[in-house]
Enzyme design. Structure first.
Site, PDB file in Angstrom:
ATOM      1  NE  ARG A  59      24.756  80.700  50.242  1.00 35.22           N
ATOM      2  CZ  ARG A  59      25.137  80.302  50.555  1.00 35.22           C
ATOM      3  NH1 ARG A  59      26.698  80.324  49.538  1.00 35.22           N
ATOM      4  NH2 ARG A  59      25.859  78.793  50.709  1.00 35.22           N
ATOM      5  CB  ILE A  60      21.860  83.153  56.692  1.00 38.64           C
ATOM      6  CG1 ILE A  60      21.462  81.649  55.706  1.00 38.64           C
ATOM      7  CG2 ILE A  60      21.735  83.516  57.676  1.00 38.64           C
ATOM      8  CD1 ILE A  60      22.340  80.706  56.510  1.00 38.64           C
TER       9      ILE A  60
ATOM     10  CB  CYS B 141      29.995  83.599  62.654  1.00 41.69           C
ATOM     11  SG  CYS B 141      29.336  83.207  64.040  1.00 41.69           S
ATOM     12  N   PRO B 142      30.434  80.849  60.803  1.00 43.53           N
ATOM     13  CG  PRO B 142      32.008  80.563  60.079  1.00 43.53           C
ATOM     14  CD  PRO B 142      31.068  81.747  59.754  1.00 43.53           C
TER      15      PRO B 142
ATOM     16  CG  ASN C 200      18.220  81.277  62.559  1.00 37.94           C
ATOM     17  OD1 ASN C 200      19.181  82.152  63.290  1.00 37.94           O
ATOM     18  ND2 ASN C 200      17.690  80.997  61.682  1.00 37.94           N
TER      19      ASN C 200
ATOM     20  NE  ARG D 272      26.640  73.903  62.455  1.00 34.54           N
ATOM     21  CZ  ARG D 272      25.043  74.459  61.454  1.00 34.54           C
ATOM     22  NH1 ARG D 272      23.710  75.314  61.351  1.00 34.54           N
ATOM     23  NH2 ARG D 272      25.294  73.578  59.861  1.00 34.54           N
TER      24      ARG D 272
ATOM     25  CG  ASP E 210      16.002  76.675  65.715  1.00 27.21           C
ATOM     26  OD1 ASP E 210      14.885  76.057  65.998  1.00 27.21           O
ATOM     27  OD2 ASP E 210      15.466  76.282  64.254  1.00 27.21           O
TER      28      ASP E 210
ATOM     29  CD  GLU F 114      21.273  71.474  67.785  1.00 28.15           C
ATOM     30  OE1 GLU F 114      21.356  72.527  67.512  1.00 28.15           O
ATOM     31  OE2 GLU F 114      21.519  71.211  66.270  1.00 28.15           O
TER      32      GLU F 114
ATOM     33  CG  HIS G 185      18.220  72.067  64.481  1.00 30.74           C
ATOM     34  ND1 HIS G 185      20.592  72.643  65.037  1.00 30.74           N
ATOM     35  CD2 HIS G 185      18.753  73.106  63.215  1.00 30.74           C
ATOM     36  CE1 HIS G 185      20.496  72.540  63.955  1.00 30.74           C
ATOM     37  NE2 HIS G 185      19.790  73.581  62.991  1.00 30.74           N
TER      38      HIS G 185
END
Length: 320
Positions: free
Chosen positions: A160-161, A210-211, A237, A239, A263, A268, A287
């Protein structure tokens, strides 16, 4: 129903309401609890039936220490902070919030690219520091400006993104290449699907959407960077661990990578010794791609809907 929110500040620093959750029970909100395993987590959950978390971990030890716990709601899409497998053995559904921020995450990805190409922030700071007032010329630029139109962008991960980013880029006359585990039919109208090596070698701009999986961790490393065009711009932005940060910092230092705009970071909040903090031509933000007020309101409402579905005996968006 007793509900405890363990780390609510990031979702709601005070500009939206907890009312959607409060409609379903007695809600206690803690701004912050812990981002590492701590006895405080179980202590704060106490006798609550529902625990709501963003980044506070709910481990096996926490679950065992909270015998009243019946459901876990995550204020995000990612749910790796929860031991979902163990929660399932205890009959505890873990519910997340999918697809709440596609457009704003895509917006931010393109904003990172435009900052890398146009250096708007850099020149704003320069003008406010008095450099234009003191300039002998009517204009100046502190770094080369890059025209986006006519370039090629490679998007790794075309869900989607990724597709939302492609739509914006195509409107800017950018050719889009895509690499994805599944080549969706709708993606063919937005990009040319190509093998990863071809994308890496042909792109002026590379976006990571991608994941994070064992296969994608460290995807952008010294070997792959060596295959890229000189001066490539990398936007992440997605992972942080998708990139080997020391390799990217070295490539920025020698100019192989023209700019990185990220990002996210491997840890983190970002550690003081992260090599990207001292790398040239590296834009880093904390982030916040997801964090528009509109997106956070969607997270709040979907989380409330998840709680409602659980109470009705039909939990929604269950990830375990």
């Amino acid at each position: 129903m007793k509900i405890v929110v363990l780390d609510g500040y990031t979702e709601n620093p005070g500009d939206i309401s907890w009312a959607p959750l409060e409609a379903f029970g007695d809600v206690t909100v803690y701004d912050r609890t812990s981002y590492a395993e701590s006895p405080l987590i179980a202590e704060r959950i106490g006798t609550a039936e529902i625990a709501v978390t963003n980044k506070t971990p709910l481990t096996r030890a926490v679950i065992d220490a909270c015998p009243n716990l019946r459901a876990i709601a995550v204020l995000a899409t990612g749910y790796n902070v929860v031991d979902t497998v163990y929660a399932r053995t205890k009959g505890i559904p873990v519910m997340n919030v999918p697809a709440y921020g596609t457009d704003n995450t895509a917006q931010y990805a393109v904003a990172l690219l435009l900052e890398a190409c146009s250096h708007v922030g850099l020149h704003d700071r320069s003008v406010h520091a008095g450099e234009w007032t003191e300039s002998a010329d009517f204009c100046y630029w502190k770094r080369p400006l890059i025209e986006v139109s006519g370039k090629t962008a490679g998007i790794i991960g075309f869900g989607r993104i990724g597709m939302a980013v492609a739509r914006v880029l195509r409107a800017m006359n950018v050719r889009v290449l895509a690499y994805s585990r599944s080549e969706r039919a709708e993606g063919r109208a937005l990009a040319d699907y190509v093998p990863l090596d071809e994308l890496i070698g042909s792109s002026d701009f590379i976006f990571l959407h991608c994941p994070l999986t064992p296969e994608t961790e460290g995807l952008i490393n010294a070997a792959r960077i060596s295959q890229m065009k000189d001066g490539v711009i990398i936007v992440n932005n997605g992972r942080g661990p998708l990139i080997v940060e020391s390799d990217l910092a070295a490539a920025l230092a020698c100019g192989k990578v023209g700019c990185a705009a990220v990002d996210v970071a491997s840890t983190e909040p970002i550690r003081a010794d992260n090599p990207l903090l001292h790398a040239p031509n590296c834009i880093i933000t904390p982030h916040i791609s997801w964090a528009t007020k509109e997106a956070r309101e969607r997270i709040m409402q979907t989380t409330a809907d998840n709680v409602k579905s659980f109470m009705a005996g039909k939990p929604a968006h269950v990830v375990n």
